[in-house]
Design an enzyme around this catalytic site. Structure first.
Site: not given
Length: 505
Positions: A254, A282, A372
């Site tokens: 991330y 996403d 996700h």
């Protein structure tokens, strides 16, 4: 597993286990003094009976400063134990020094919701991935299960992720010599025993006290690749320390709003031998996972002023731990990421053909078609439905064999893996089934889940007349109904309702 009752005796043993206390640790501090240090400029937190000055460390905390500020002037052991190992402070003594030991008379038993003790059948009794979720429900605490199982909003996409596989039909072939089956493949050039990777799911200690070590060891036992999460309960160093010789790891990323922290994590992953960087794209904003939000697993803020950095306290575990993710991440950032590392870049979270082509044009070595796990935008399409259009678009720009494509979401059967490979995927990532395996049985459960998927995949290969993974192609599946969401399809009873309770053994 999810969290444990911490009592004075355990804390006493923890302290006695140290052969020598530093001068600062030997200082006895009453709780009344700790409570005075409850601001961002002066932040003390009690962990396992020790008092730490986290004033300098809080802004640098990889999971965001807000979770530390919530416990300033308090005992944060309960939340700490669900995420970290007790020795993690040994790595941060320079920025989070121990200023003393909490006065024993102020040590109170921390009461938390224990993992439920349900009837758990022997591991060999379980025959498919769905059954592991039924067992996990009896082992996980309610907040832990809510976090792991939740999807966004009405959870339509969560359910669709698996249901979509039921709209793809197989075309078995007969009279083919399938005596010898080879399920091995390569992923980004690295050998994999069959085309499955363990997805980078967060906070594995919610499921089992050994955390991501269970996933690492299970992957090693089955000869597949684990993708290490940024938001793991354990560090990349702790996870890779238990791998087998030659075992391959990738790192999920991330991107932090502070790019220096991102670079630091990349360097650590490189040092640990990770071979590829899966950049999750996403999640500029976490989806509304209402089951998780309703549980209010993370405590509400207390006396801390919201300066714009503190996330929504009612947002559940996911929002609480992910506020550091940079929502400004754009395609223009990919070149700088490529310059930062020699690891292959894989873009995780592609949901349409157009973005797949952009990933190729920006030099990605691979993409993960993913929504996700149904946890972001409800009513986004399943990865398996998106996959054919992605492959067609890549073929048009000459990228079909130049960039590897993976999918995740909803894989529960070996036939699901077969269908994904037939439609062009190089491999799949499996998340929740692995978590549920660990929740019930630790490393052995992870190993068993993967073995079941492997056995089912082998059966699918044999009955479709294939002996090698590279023989699987689109001629072996029918996708006429894939894009029709209201056609009759198999009723996924196991997914929706589960089996009846296990018989007593």
């Amino acid at each position: 597993g999810f969290s444990c009752v911490l009592n004075p005796k355990r804390r006493e043993n923890h302290l006695l286990g140290r052969t020598k206390l530093s001068m600062s640790e030997s200082k006895i501090i009453p709780m009344s003094e700790v409570q005075k240090h409850n601001s961002k400029k002066d932040c003390w937190v009690v962990i396992h009976g020790k008092v730490y000055d986290m004033t300098e460390f809080a802004p640098e905390h990889p999971g965001g400063s807000h979770i530390i500020y919530t416990f300033s002037g308090k005992d944060g052991t309960r939340i700490f134990d669900t995420i970290h190992t007790p020795d993690i402070f040994d790595k941060y003594t320079d920025v989070a020094p121990c200023v003393g030991t909490l006065d024993p008379k102020d040590v109170k038993e921390t009461v938390v919701e224990e993992k439920k003790e349900g009837e758990k059948p022997p591991l060999d009794y379980l025959l498919n991935a769905f059954e592991f979720e039924q067992v996990a429900k009896s082992c996980l605490s309610a907040p832990a299960y809510a976090y792991i199982s939740s999807g966004s909003d009405d959870e339509v996409t969560l359910r669709e992720n698996h249901s979509a596989f039921g709209r793809i039909w197989l075309k078995p072939r007969v009279m083919v010599n399938v005596r010898d089956i080879n399920m091995e493949t390569t992923i980004l050039g690295y050998k994999c025993a069959f085309p499955v990777m363990i997805a980078p799911t967060a906070l594995a200690k919610l499921a089992h006290p050994d955390g991501e070590k269970c996933y690492c060891q299970g992957a090693g036992n089955q000869g597949i690749i684990q993708v290490v999460p940024t938001l793991g309960s354990l560090t990349v160093e702790e996870i890779t320390a238990v791998r087998k010789p030659g075992q391959i790891h990738f790192m999920q990323l991330y991107v932090n709003t502070d790019r220096k922290k991102t670079e630091k994590l990349i360097r650590r992953a490189e040092k640990c031998g990770c071979k590829a960087l899966f950049v999750t794209v996403d999640a500029p904003q976490m989806g509304r996972r209402e089951k998780d939000m309703r549980m209010k697993y993370v405590p509400q803020a207390t006396n801390q002023e919201d300066d714009g950095q503190v996330g929504n306290r009612g947002g559940g575990t996911a929002n609480y731990l992910s506020s550091f993710i940079d929502p400004s991440l754009a395609w223009s950032d990919i070149p700088s990421l490529k310059e930062t590392t020699n690891m292959d870049i894989v873009i995780k979270g592609i949901q349409c053909a157009e973005d797949a082509v952009l990933a190729f044009k920006h030099g990605a070595k691979g993409i993960v078609v993913s929504n996700h796990g149904g946890r972001q935008l409800d009513f986004s399409r399943s990865a398996i439905e998106t996959l054919p259009e992605v492959m067609e678009a890549l073929k048009k720009v000459g990228a079909e064999n130049k960039m590897e494509v993976f999918i995740d979401g909803g894989i529960r059967r070996g036939t699901d893996i077969f269908k994904a490979i037939a439609l062009g995927a190089k491999g799949v990532l499996v998340g929740r089934p692995v978590i549920y395996g660990a929740a019930g049985y630790g490393t052995a459960g992870v190993t068993k889940v993967l073995q079941l998927l492997k056995d089912e995949f082998r059966t699918a290969m044999m009955l479709c007349g294939t002996t090698r993974v590279d023989e699987i192609d689109s001629s072996m599946v029918s996708i006429k109904s894939l894009h029709h969401h209201y056609v009759a399809s198999p009723n996924p009873d196991m997914m929706n309702y589960g089996y009846e309770p296990f018989a007593k053994l």
